[in-house]
Write an enzyme that holds these catalytic residues in place. Structure first.
Site, PDB file in Angstrom:
ATOM      1  CG  ASN A 166      -0.086   0.061   2.516  1.00 19.04           C
ATOM      2  OD1 ASN A 166       1.190  -0.113   2.600  1.00 19.04           O
ATOM      3  ND2 ASN A 166      -0.870   0.713   3.449  1.00 19.04           N
ATOM      4  N   PRO A 167       0.295   2.383   0.022  1.00 19.65           N
ATOM      5  CG  PRO A 167      -1.041   4.089  -0.926  1.00 19.65           C
ATOM      6  CD  PRO A 167      -1.052   2.806  -0.271  1.00 19.65           C
ATOM      7  CB  CYS A 168       2.277   4.523   4.192  1.00 21.00           C
ATOM      8  SG  CYS A 168       1.264   5.956   3.871  1.00 21.00           S
ATOM      9  N   GLY A 169       3.653   1.770   2.500  1.00 17.86           N
ATOM     10  CA  GLY A 169       4.456   0.584   3.021  1.00 17.86           C
ATOM     11  C   GLY A 169       4.174  -0.461   3.705  1.00 17.86           C
ATOM     12  CD  GLU A 170       0.838   0.926   6.432  1.00 19.43           C
ATOM     13  OE1 GLU A 170       1.716   1.419   5.485  1.00 19.43           O
ATOM     14  OE2 GLU A 170      -0.313   1.334   6.447  1.00 19.43           O
TER      15      GLU A 170
ATOM     16  N   PRO B 291       1.425   4.270   9.727  1.00 19.68           N
ATOM     17  CG  PRO B 291       1.250   5.618   7.705  1.00 19.68           C
ATOM     18  CD  PRO B 291       1.111   4.156   8.193  1.00 19.68           C
TER      19      PRO B 291
ATOM     20  N   GLY C 132      -1.028   8.629  10.589  1.00 20.25           N
ATOM     21  CA  GLY C 132      -0.758  10.011  10.241  1.00 20.25           C
ATOM     22  C   GLY C 132      -1.950  10.954  10.874  1.00 20.25           C
ATOM     23  CB  THR C 133      -5.249  11.541  10.147  1.00 25.12           C
ATOM     24  OG1 THR C 133      -5.241  10.595   9.193  1.00 25.12           O
ATOM     25  CG2 THR C 133      -5.250  13.153   9.705  1.00 25.12           C
TER      26      THR C 133
HETATM   27  P1  ADP Z   1      -4.804   7.014   8.841  1.00 27.36           P
HETATM   28  O1  ADP Z   1      -4.047   7.618  10.337  1.00 27.36           O
HETATM   29  O2  ADP Z   1      -5.442   8.435   8.162  1.00 27.36           O
HETATM   30  O3  ADP Z   1      -5.886   6.135   9.444  1.00 27.36           O
HETATM   31  P2  ADP Z   1      -2.170   6.225   7.929  1.00 27.36           P
HETATM   32  O4  ADP Z   1      -1.519   7.393   8.202  1.00 27.36           O
HETATM   33  O5  ADP Z   1      -2.014   5.308   8.956  1.00 27.36           O
HETATM   34  O6  ADP Z   1      -3.782   6.710   7.886  1.00 27.36           O
HETATM   35  O7  ADP Z   1      -2.125   5.335   6.737  1.00 27.36           O
HETATM   36  C1  ADP Z   1      -2.424   4.148   6.550  1.00 27.36           C
HETATM   37  C2  ADP Z   1      -2.630   3.939   5.325  1.00 27.36           C
HETATM   38  O8  ADP Z   1      -3.832   4.413   4.784  1.00 27.36           O
HETATM   39  C3  ADP Z   1      -1.707   4.186   4.244  1.00 27.36           C
HETATM   40  O9  ADP Z   1      -0.742   3.319   4.244  1.00 27.36           O
HETATM   41  C4  ADP Z   1      -2.232   4.422   2.852  1.00 27.36           C
HETATM   42  O10 ADP Z   1      -2.607   3.070   2.498  1.00 27.36           O
HETATM   43  C5  ADP Z   1      -3.502   4.904   3.328  1.00 27.36           C
HETATM   44  N1  ADP Z   1      -3.500   6.603   3.222  1.00 27.36           N
HETATM   45  C6  ADP Z   1      -2.943   7.238   3.895  1.00 27.36           C
HETATM   46  N2  ADP Z   1      -3.222   8.684   3.319  1.00 27.36           N
HETATM   47  C7  ADP Z   1      -3.905   8.438   2.621  1.00 27.36           C
HETATM   48  C8  ADP Z   1      -4.303   9.570   1.503  1.00 27.36           C
HETATM   49  N3  ADP Z   1      -4.176  10.674   1.612  1.00 27.36           N
HETATM   50  N4  ADP Z   1      -5.289   8.656   0.542  1.00 27.36           N
HETATM   51  C9  ADP Z   1      -5.656   7.573   0.409  1.00 27.36           C
HETATM   52  N5  ADP Z   1      -4.986   6.766   1.398  1.00 27.36           N
HETATM   53  C10 ADP Z   1      -4.312   7.127   2.194  1.00 27.36           C
END
Ligand code: ADP
Length: 570
Positions: free
Chosen positions: A273-277, A417, A419-420
């Site tokens: 997936n995009p972030c590699g995990e 990650p 991230g959010t």
């Molecule tokens: P979140 O905290 O928003 O749930 P993460 O930062 O943990 O998300 O990212 C988890 C996965 O979600 C990523 O590896 C990717 O597959 C997907 N992802 C993250 N950001 C995006 C985005 N902007 N658009 C689509 N998919 C995303």
């Protein structure tokens, strides 16, 4: 829901993020949800799968509680879409790209349908014939993976995911593809492929050739013939050079990933997936969620009992998500239901270590992290095995091929990650150390607002070294290291991502990978701006030797913008 529910107070940042992207809104754009009603919406939708079960009410209640109290949060699409008309709840997808016009544009179409619902996509471009390879039907020559990647990038740019987040892609090319050199430098110019993370899929054979200083073969995918041979060390150095330059491409160790492929009879891993995990087979999707470790320290000790209970509940939750998910295309539904992968992750690892007084970059810190991750996996597997008894093992389970007992899900753990979601939970993201301990924000009337990490403030006040002057000094220097007022032990505990050495970052990734992570880990190996190419090279070799399935390095200040959502841009 229950009268005795202690009210959960979220931070201002969390409420802002939720209001902007997660709470449902009415037609006029007014927010119509609160944290409590959001958690009800999600837990009701996910529990609904078991509505015939005697445990239905209890399950629904426990799903609600673990989210509401921030013990565990599912990935963003689940928080945003559960119980709504969209109903697509997964964060990650891998889509195949076949070597034909039809195949390429089918993948673009499928990717668009995934992005529209908030998912991220990973693609391997390795099956595409190389640039200038012949095209029989038109008597012409092919444009090659990179020119098509540009079309994928443009398509992503156009789809804004309902304004919530822009699409994210992973683009992978095997190290033995004839166009590999162009791919390696494709993102040297930061204006290009902004909706992609690019990673080179590195094989064991290639690493051996690097070590032995030999050549390796490039293979034309359309014919299977060797097109030329290259000096492995020179190619490796080119990757290092570009990663040093601005962090791209990353590397994926594809053979290590495939050694852990639970369903090789269905195909090989080609991309993440995009972030590699999360490694996934073509057309697989996976829903993720993260345990907030900062909530599991009690009286200076890890509260394993409660942690185990939450992991078990979260495993059922993620398994249910597969059944109430609305899949964007039938091929994805079919593959996902065969393997039923889930990605149980962690966030707030640094918060937990801080609460235990263990430095992130120490042997003790790593040992604790490993113990926790193994435990999380053990409990997730325990529950998945029970679910297999209750509801059936994942359909592709084949006892002859698997070293694991029959269970409900072909993959259980991966570290995301976050991230959010970590902003909602108010903890350090994923398995990363905090990025900063004290930050200064310039507010409108010219005043400086000092934002202090909650743990640091608590420790500093408790131990009597808190002062506004010290906080301002820490903010200005960007680190807690070297301030005499701060006891050396706490300087170690509060090292940030930039203060932790690259070796310690990699050691942490390696130990987590080995101890309880089925799929992979999203982690950045931070290097100081002054780091040399040799240091980047050493990081890659060390990560490979430790059994990591991929690596991303980032040299401080080497890029002006990030592809994916970071705390700063959210
Ligand atoms: P979140 O905290 O928003 O749930 P993460 O930062 O943990 O998300 O990212 C988890 C996965 O979600 C990523 O590896 C990717 O597959 C997907 N992802 C993250 N950001 C995006 C985005 N902007 N658009 C689509 N998919 C995303």
């Amino acid at each position: 829901m229950t009268p005795d529910l202690t009210k959960q107070v979220l931070t201002k940042t969390a409420e802002t993020v939720l209001a902007r992207r997660y709470y449902l809104k009415d037609r006029t754009g007014e927010v119509v949800e609160t944290w409590e009603t959001l958690c009800k919406r999600v837990s009701n939708a996910v529990a609904e799968v078991d509505k015939e079960s005697k445990q239905f009410e209890a399950l629904r209640e426990s799903y609600f509680r673990m989210m509401y109290h921030l013990d565990f949060l599912p990935n963003s699409p689940c928080l945003m879409n559960a119980g709504t008309d969209i109903g697509q709840l997964s964060a990650c997808f891998v889509l195949p790209i076949e070597d034909s016009m039809d195949g390429i544009f089918t993948a673009i179409r499928n990717g668009a349908l995934v992005h529209k619902t908030g998912g991220g996509t990973g693609y391997s471009f390795s099956r595409l014939r190389s640039r200038n390879a012949s095209v029989r039907s038109t008597q012409g020559v092919a444009s090659g993976p990179l020119s098509f990647a540009a079309v994928f990038d443009a398509a992503t740019e156009t789809i804004k995911q309902g304004g919530k987040r822009r699409g994210a892609n992973m683009g992978v090319l095997r190290i033995d593809h004839p166009d590999i050199m162009d791919f390696i430098s494709a993102k040297e110019n930061q204006d290009k492929f902004n909706n992609f993370n690019f990673s080179v899929a590195i094989t064991d054979d290639f690493m051996k050739a690097v070590e032995e200083g030999t050549e390796y073969a490039l293979i034309e995918p359309s014919t299977g013939e060797v097109s030329e041979t290259l000096d492995a060390k020179a190619v490796f150095e080119k990757i290092i050079d570009l990663a040093w330059h601005n962090g791209e491409p990353g590397v994926l160790f594809i053979d290590a990933a495939n050694r852990d492929n639970m369903t090789p009879q269905l195909g090989d891993f080609e991309a993440t997936n995009p972030c590699g995990e999360q490694w996934l087979l073509p057309y697989e999707s996976c829903n993720l969620g993260s345990l907030n470790l900062s909530n599991f320290v009690k009286n200076g000790k890890v509260d394993y009992k409660r942690m185990g209970q939450v992991v078990r509940v979260a495993t059922s939750f993620l398994d249910n998500v597969i059944d109430c998910n609305r899949f964007p295309i039938p091929e994805i539904e079919e593959m996902t239901l065969k393997t039923r992968k889930i990605g149980m992750g962690i966030m707030g690892l640094h918060d937990l270590l801080i609460q235990l007084g263990l430095p992130y970059g120490s042997e003790e810190g790593r040992a604790q992290a490993a113990e926790i991750m193994s435990y999380v996996r053990e409990k997730a597997e325990e529950r998945s095995v029970e679910l297999a008894v209750e509801k059936g093992a994942f359909p592709a389970y084949d006892a002859k091929l698997n070293k694991y007992p029959a269970r409900r899900n072909a993959a259980l753990t991966s570290i995301q990650p976050t991230g959010t979601v970590s902003m909602i939970a108010d903890c350090a993201s994923g398995c990363e150390p905090y990025f900063s301990i004290v930050m200064i924000k310039n507010v409108m009337d010219g005043d400086r607002l000092i934002l202090v990490n909650k743990h640091f403030e608590q420790v500093a006040r408790r131990e009597g070294f808190y002062s506004e002057k010290l906080m301002a000094k820490v903010a200005d220097s960007g680190t807690v290291i070297g301030h005499d007022e701060i006891p050396v032990h706490w300087q170690e505990v509060f090292r940030t991502a930039q203060d932790v050495s690259p070796e310690d970052h990699i050691q942490m990734q390696g130990i987590l990978q080995k101890n309880g992570v089925d799929s992979s880990i999203s982690k950045t190996i931070n290097l100081p701006n002054s780091a040399t190419r040799e240091e980047v090279e050493l990081s890659y070799i060390m990560g490979y030797k430790l059994g990591c399935k991929g690596l991303t390095v980032y040299r401080d200040g080497s890029r002006d913008q990030q592809v994916l959502n970071t705390k700063e841009s959210a």
